[in-house]
Design a protein around this motif. Structure first.
Motif, PDB file in Angstrom:
ATOM      1  N   ASP A 145      35.122  31.477  45.164  1.00 29.89           N
ATOM      2  CA  ASP A 145      34.536  30.843  43.988  1.00 29.89           C
ATOM      3  C   ASP A 145      35.133  31.497  42.738  1.00 29.89           C
ATOM      4  O   ASP A 145      35.260  32.739  42.681  1.00 29.89           O
ATOM      5  N   SER A 146      35.465  30.701  41.755  1.00 28.23           N
ATOM      6  CA  SER A 146      36.053  31.253  40.541  1.00 28.23           C
ATOM      7  C   SER A 146      35.578  30.472  39.321  1.00 28.23           C
ATOM      8  O   SER A 146      35.146  29.318  39.426  1.00 28.23           O
ATOM      9  N   LYS A 147      35.683  31.137  38.160  1.00 29.68           N
ATOM     10  CA  LYS A 147      35.294  30.520  36.891  1.00 29.68           C
ATOM     11  C   LYS A 147      36.239  30.976  35.794  1.00 29.68           C
ATOM     12  O   LYS A 147      36.584  32.167  35.714  1.00 29.68           O
ATOM     13  N   ILE A 148      36.665  30.017  34.994  1.00 29.56           N
ATOM     14  CA  ILE A 148      37.468  30.309  33.807  1.00 29.56           C
ATOM     15  C   ILE A 148      36.717  29.776  32.597  1.00 29.56           C
ATOM     16  O   ILE A 148      36.368  28.592  32.543  1.00 29.56           O
ATOM     17  N   SER A 150      36.444  38.471  43.842  1.00 29.88           N
ATOM     18  CA  SER A 150      36.808  39.887  43.919  1.00 29.88           C
ATOM     19  C   SER A 150      36.962  40.579  42.569  1.00 29.88           C
ATOM     20  O   SER A 150      37.171  41.783  42.527  1.00 29.88           O
ATOM     21  N   PHE A 151      36.883  39.869  41.442  1.00 28.37           N
ATOM     22  CA  PHE A 151      37.048  40.549  40.150  1.00 28.37           C
ATOM     23  C   PHE A 151      36.322  39.764  39.055  1.00 28.37           C
ATOM     24  O   PHE A 151      35.976  38.602  39.205  1.00 28.37           O
TER      25      PHE A 151
END
Length: 339
Positions: A235-238, A280-281
């Motif tokens: 899962d990611s968000k920008i 992870s970050f």
């Protein structure tokens, strides 16, 4: 190849425009009658060098209807609509190689000299060129203003744009989903004042303060299965947020009713915040910068018939930023009809 052709055309057209403007200023031409008009239509083409990197030509078509007749005698032709101070409706279409703009607007002027207006714009963008953002935007605007005198006006404008788009992909070993959104709010406060002069037509002064809040977000998730059957979920968000503060001052000196030269300066303060997060970050922060824009221009209106005019403009602008410097020269030619 396209860039080379565009730059060559821009250079040739610029040389032709300068020669033509000098010829028109030193020779007598047909004396067109400055009749009052209700309709104004214009077709124009703009090209620029984009700092030497080539640019896309822009074709622009406008139509405006004035509910009461516009007097254009004994005043700069380009400012006849400003001096008119009456109700109007308008439509516009503009296109480049990658974008199409559709616009309708209207403004109503009360007897008290207060005025209100509204505008809707639709921008369509080729998805292949902007695959990471929505391919169309609709902007809604409203304005309120007041004519202090026959030569001055104050306008407050608010614009709102909110668009979102979702996409998905699925296969035997991988699937993903993404949600993209952009929200933009813009406030403009503009003051315009024309100063008449004895030896020349006069000077048009414009001051504008703009604040905008621009927020851009991408939320995505994906699931992958490798050859050993191990499942990986990501899962990611920008997020990018921009607070822009712009202060601009323009001055156009009308040597006569047909010809003007002008200069402008604009300073922009940008407060940027960002957040890039993943499984992870997590990286977030902010950044401030101040950019300055300056420019000069010249414009000429050739009234070669009672109804038709040819319009020419040449602009050069310079961008001085904290991280980059650039310059651009653009040329525009058009045909205007008033009847």
């Amino acid at each position: 190849m396209t860039g080379i052709i565009t730059r060559t055309m821009a250079t040739t057209m610029t040389k032709m425009s300068i020669a033509l403007m000098l010829a028109l200023s030193t020779s007598s031409v047909y004396a067109a009658q400055d009749n009052a008009y209700h309709h104004e239509a214009e077709l124009s083409f703009l090209d620029s060098d984009d700092g030497g990197d080539g640019g896309d030509g822009l074709v622009n078509a406008n139509y405006r209807y004035y509910f009461k007749a516009v007097e254009q005698a004994d005043k700069p032709y380009a400012l006849a609509g400003f001096f008119h101070q009456g109700s109007t409706v308008a439509a516009r279409y503009a296109t480049t190689d990658v974008e199409d703009l559709y616009n309708i607007s209207g403004e109503y002027v009360f007897d008290s000299k207060w005025f209100i207006g509204a505008e809707v714009s639709r921008l369509n963008i080729e998805e292949d060129n902007y695959s990471s953002s929505p391919d169309s935007f609709t902007t809604y605007s409203a304005n309120l203003g007041y004519f202090f005198t026959d030569h001055s006006a104050l306008t407050l404008n608010y614009s709102r744009m909110s668009e979102s788009e979702s996409s998905s992909f699925a296969s035997a070993t991988y699937n993903s989903e993404a949600y993209i959104s952009r929200d933009l709010d813009v406030f403009n406060l503009t003051y315009e004042h024309f100063i008449s002069l004895q030896s020349t037509a006069g000077v048009m002064l414009t001051g504008k303060f703009t604040y905008s809040d621009d927020q851009y977000t991408i939320n995505s998730s994906s699931t992958a299965i490798d050859n050993l059957g191990q499942v990986t979920i990501r899962d990611s968000k920008i997020y990018m947020g921009y607070n822009n503060y712009n202060l601009a001052i323009n001055a156009d000196w009308y040597i006569n009713n047909a010809w003007s030269v002008g200069a402008n300066v604009e300073q922009r303060y940008v407060d940027t915040s960002y957040n890039f997060s993943d499984t992870s970050f997590d990286n977030q922060g902010d950044n401030d910068q101040i950019d300055t824009y300056t420019g000069i221009n010249t414009r000429y209106v050739w009234r070669f018939a009672d109804v038709f005019s040819a319009k020419f403009s040449l602009d050069h602008s310079y961008f001085n930023g904290e991280y980059d410097n650039d310059s651009q020269t653009s040329f525009s030619v058009g045909i205007n009809a008033r009847f």
